[in-house]
Design an enzyme around this catalytic site. Structure first.
Site, PDB file in Angstrom:
ATOM      1  N   HIS B 123       6.270 -47.635 -39.124  1.00 52.72           N
ATOM      2  CA  HIS B 123       6.182 -46.585 -39.577  1.00 52.72           C
ATOM      3  C   HIS B 123       5.614 -46.356 -41.213  1.00 52.72           C
ATOM      4  CE1 HIS B 123       8.026 -42.519 -41.626  1.00 52.72           C
ATOM      5  NE2 HIS B 123       8.384 -42.156 -40.318  1.00 52.72           N
ATOM      6  N   ASP B 199      13.439 -52.516 -41.190  1.00 51.55           N
ATOM      7  CA  ASP B 199      13.478 -51.020 -41.120  1.00 51.55           C
ATOM      8  C   ASP B 199      14.405 -50.605 -40.061  1.00 51.55           C
ATOM      9  OD1 ASP B 199      13.122 -48.359 -40.703  1.00 51.55           O
ATOM     10  OD2 ASP B 199      10.905 -48.494 -40.606  1.00 51.55           O
ATOM     11  N   GLN B 202      15.501 -46.472 -36.929  1.00 47.04           N
ATOM     12  CA  GLN B 202      15.949 -46.134 -35.716  1.00 47.04           C
ATOM     13  C   GLN B 202      17.083 -47.250 -35.181  1.00 47.04           C
ATOM     14  OE1 GLN B 202      14.505 -43.862 -33.787  1.00 47.04           O
ATOM     15  NE2 GLN B 202      13.134 -43.273 -35.379  1.00 47.04           N
ATOM     16  N   LYS B 225      19.479 -39.800 -39.291  1.00 43.50           N
ATOM     17  CA  LYS B 225      19.163 -40.191 -37.898  1.00 43.50           C
ATOM     18  C   LYS B 225      20.473 -40.991 -37.319  1.00 43.50           C
ATOM     19  CE  LYS B 225      14.300 -41.441 -38.889  1.00 43.50           C
ATOM     20  NZ  LYS B 225      13.541 -39.916 -38.708  1.00 43.50           N
ATOM     21  N   CYS B 367       4.219 -40.456 -37.518  1.00 41.07           N
ATOM     22  CA  CYS B 367       4.011 -41.490 -38.939  1.00 41.07           C
ATOM     23  C   CYS B 367       3.963 -42.918 -38.672  1.00 41.07           C
ATOM     24  CB  CYS B 367       5.090 -41.378 -39.789  1.00 41.07           C
ATOM     25  SG  CYS B 367       5.378 -39.473 -40.372  1.00 41.07           S
TER      26      CYS B 367
END
Lengths: 157, 409
Positions: B123, B199, B202, B225, B367
């Site tokens: 991202h 990251d 998600q 999220k 993104c």
């Protein structure tokens, strides 16, 4: 809560026709033609507008790029409408088209619709606010190309 | 306790919405997840009963507000297996977490020529801050590429890690759904003398997360999220890395002392939390964590795997190849994010037609423009699941996609 207007308002037959069979696809040699590139960073739509201006006349227009049905149809309809017109007329058409896109509540006038011709079929876009940028991309890019043509040295015909 | 998705859905008020005459089919949890009532109530109780600024007042409600804020930190630490609550720093979102990592830790610990390895599937949040650090501090960036199988190409991993200081990688692609082998990447990074940043934007919402077993040094994610509110995110780091990280933003709350000669920064997470923090949002995040713990992340992961398996099967069998999956077809090491390339229909138009049936999917580049370029795509239409997603919703999606194909054929 407002309900979305029916999709037929957006995807009118004539709009879909320009999407499926886009007019004036291709490139023009630069110079003498002017090229401007536009893109919509939100959805990745990209367009290049090539205009050949001779005197105050737009004698040829070509388009390349990719995008959604609305951006592609709008650019195709624009190219058909401005080819052979004077620069000043093309600029007036741009202004009229942008009015059409922002006229959320009021219906466009008879005069405006007559002036716009088949482009008026895009009037439904104004009811889908997120799609307005798709429809105006080609027109903003055209303005850039015309500005560029006017500020540079006159081209030999 | 068995996973009863129908019962669970009653916890989410937004799922009662009717859109364009249809019950909403929300398939954009990868962008932001829906919020359960317990999260809304926790924030309401905070504002109704305990609202005061934190770490300052001595009166009763100020002490309650501080306790609620720090309880949320402890809940997050427990949820990700952090060694101590003070390793959890609240930010605005995962993007700000990466900016904190690059600008505070990175700027202090990386010298010109030092190497950060990132991947082609990141991202922009895990790309742009590193580009900025390259421009300001002269670091070198190297890229792990993505193979035709939509997975990281690890064939030159050791070569890329040679001399590197940090490997920063997503645990789950927000476009492809690919789940990356973080444990393996941590081992290889550490063997090469590099640290590993993950990251988790998600993954944290969809898979059990334990930073110890992952072997991570840093983990960034966003509350919104993972059923929490917008406006708050997390950067977790091992304490030894925080010990080498100067403050990020300056202002109130992050100091031990200020004189006309300068300032001394505070210790602990406060050092990185300048100004009044998102207190209600932290309380909401704490409630989201407790909600996810109550339904268990193992159950969420199993539910979404079942759903992804079903969706991939239906999407590939329904349209004579006119709907292409941009991502792994197999369901191992794959999450509930499914990007679609619909023949002859631009993603923007796909999303528009689906909206007419109340189906929410995301068109665009998500993104991740380098990844889109890798596969020669300007955009995809992305379907993404949450704990509340169902098989009938997949059926509704498939029916609506059929309408889109028909309309544009």
């Amino acid at each position: 809560m407002t309900q979305m207007p029916p999709l037929n308002d957006l995807y009118r037959e004539i709009v879909m026709d320009h999407y499926r069979t886009p007019r004036n696809r291709g490139e023009l040699p630069t110079p003498p033609a002017r090229r401007a590139d536009g893109h919509n960073p939100l959805c990745g739509d990209e367009i290049s507008v090539f205009v050949l201006v001779e005197g105050d006349l737009i004698t040829d227009v070509k388009l390349t790029g990719h995008g959604c049905s609305i951006s592609q149809a709008s650019s195709s309809m624009m190219s058909a409408a401005i080819k052979g017109r004077r620069v000043e007329e093309a600029r007036e058409l741009v202004a009229r088209f942008k009015d059409l896109m922002t006229a959320e509540s009021s219906e466009p006038s008879e005069d405006a619709l007559r002036e716009l011709g088949e482009i008026a079929a895009l009037s439904g876009v104004s009811k889908f606010p997120v799609r307005i940028k798709c429809a105006t991309l080609a027109w903003n890019t055209l303005t850039q190309a015309l500005d560029d043509a006017e500020t540079s040295e006159p081209q030999q015909g | 306790m068995s996973y009863d998705v129908r019962l669970l859905r009653t916890d989410f008020p937004l799922l009662r919405r009717v859109v364009n005459g249809y019950p909403i089919t929300y398939l954009d949890s990868g962008a932001t997840s829906l919020t359960p009532r317990t999260v809304l109530e926790a924030m309401d109780v905070y504002y109704s009963r305990h609202h005061a600024n934190v770490h300052r007042g001595v009166y009763q409600t100020a002490a309650e507000a501080t306790a609620a804020y720090e309880d949320a930190r402890a809940a997050v630490a427990r949820f990700i297996g952090a060694a101590h609550a003070d390793e959890v720093v609240f930010t605005k979102n995962a993007t700000e977490s990466f900016n904190l990592l690059a600008r505070a830790w990175g700027a202090a610990n990386l010298r010109p020529g030092d190497v950060v390895v990132v991947t082609e599937m990141e991202h922009h949040a895990n790309l742009v801050p590193w580009f900025q650090l390259r421009d300001s501090h002269g670091i070198e960036l190297r890229f792990l590429r993505v193979g035709d199988d939509y997975r990281l190409d690890l064939s030159n991993l050791d070569e890329l890690l040679d001399g590197a200081t940090l490997l920063s990688v997503t645990a789950m692609s927000n476009v492809l759904g690919t789940i990356n082998p973080v444990v393996h990447l941590a081992e290889r990074a550490h063997a090469a003398g590099a640290l590993l940043a993950v990251d988790g934007a998600q993954s944290v919402a969809h898979l059990p997360t334990d930073v110890q077993s992952l072997g991570a040094d840093f983990l960034a994610f966003s509350a919104h999220k993972m059923l929490g509110p917008t406006g708050i995110g997390v950067l977790w780091a091992k304490q030894e890395h925080w010990d080498r990280t100067p403050p990020f933003l300056g202002g109130g709350g992050m100091i031990a002392d200020v004189t006309l000669d300068g300032f001394t920064p505070a210790d602990g997470p406060a050092r990185y939390e300048a100004g009044t923090p998102p207190i209600a949002e932290a309380v909401g995040l704490g409630a989201a964590v407790r909600y996810l713990e109550s339904i268990t992340m193992e159950s969420v992961a199993a539910h979404e795997l079942d759903l992804t398996t079903y969706a991939l099967e239906r999407l590939t069998s329904s349209f004579d190849g006119r709907v292409r999956i941009v991502g792994p077809r197999e369901t191992t090491e794959r999450g509930g994010v499914i990007s679609l390339d619909v023949e002859g229909v631009h993603p923007h138009d796909v999303s528009q037609v689906l909206d007419q049936y109340g189906v929410c999917v995301r068109p665009g580049h998500h993104c991740a423009k380098p990844l889109m370029r890798r596969f020669d795509l300007a955009a995809t239409a992305r379907v993404s699941f949450g704990p509340y997603s169902t098989r009938p919703e997949v059926d509704t999606l498939v029916d609506a996609l059929g309408q889109a194909l028909e309309m544009f054929s």
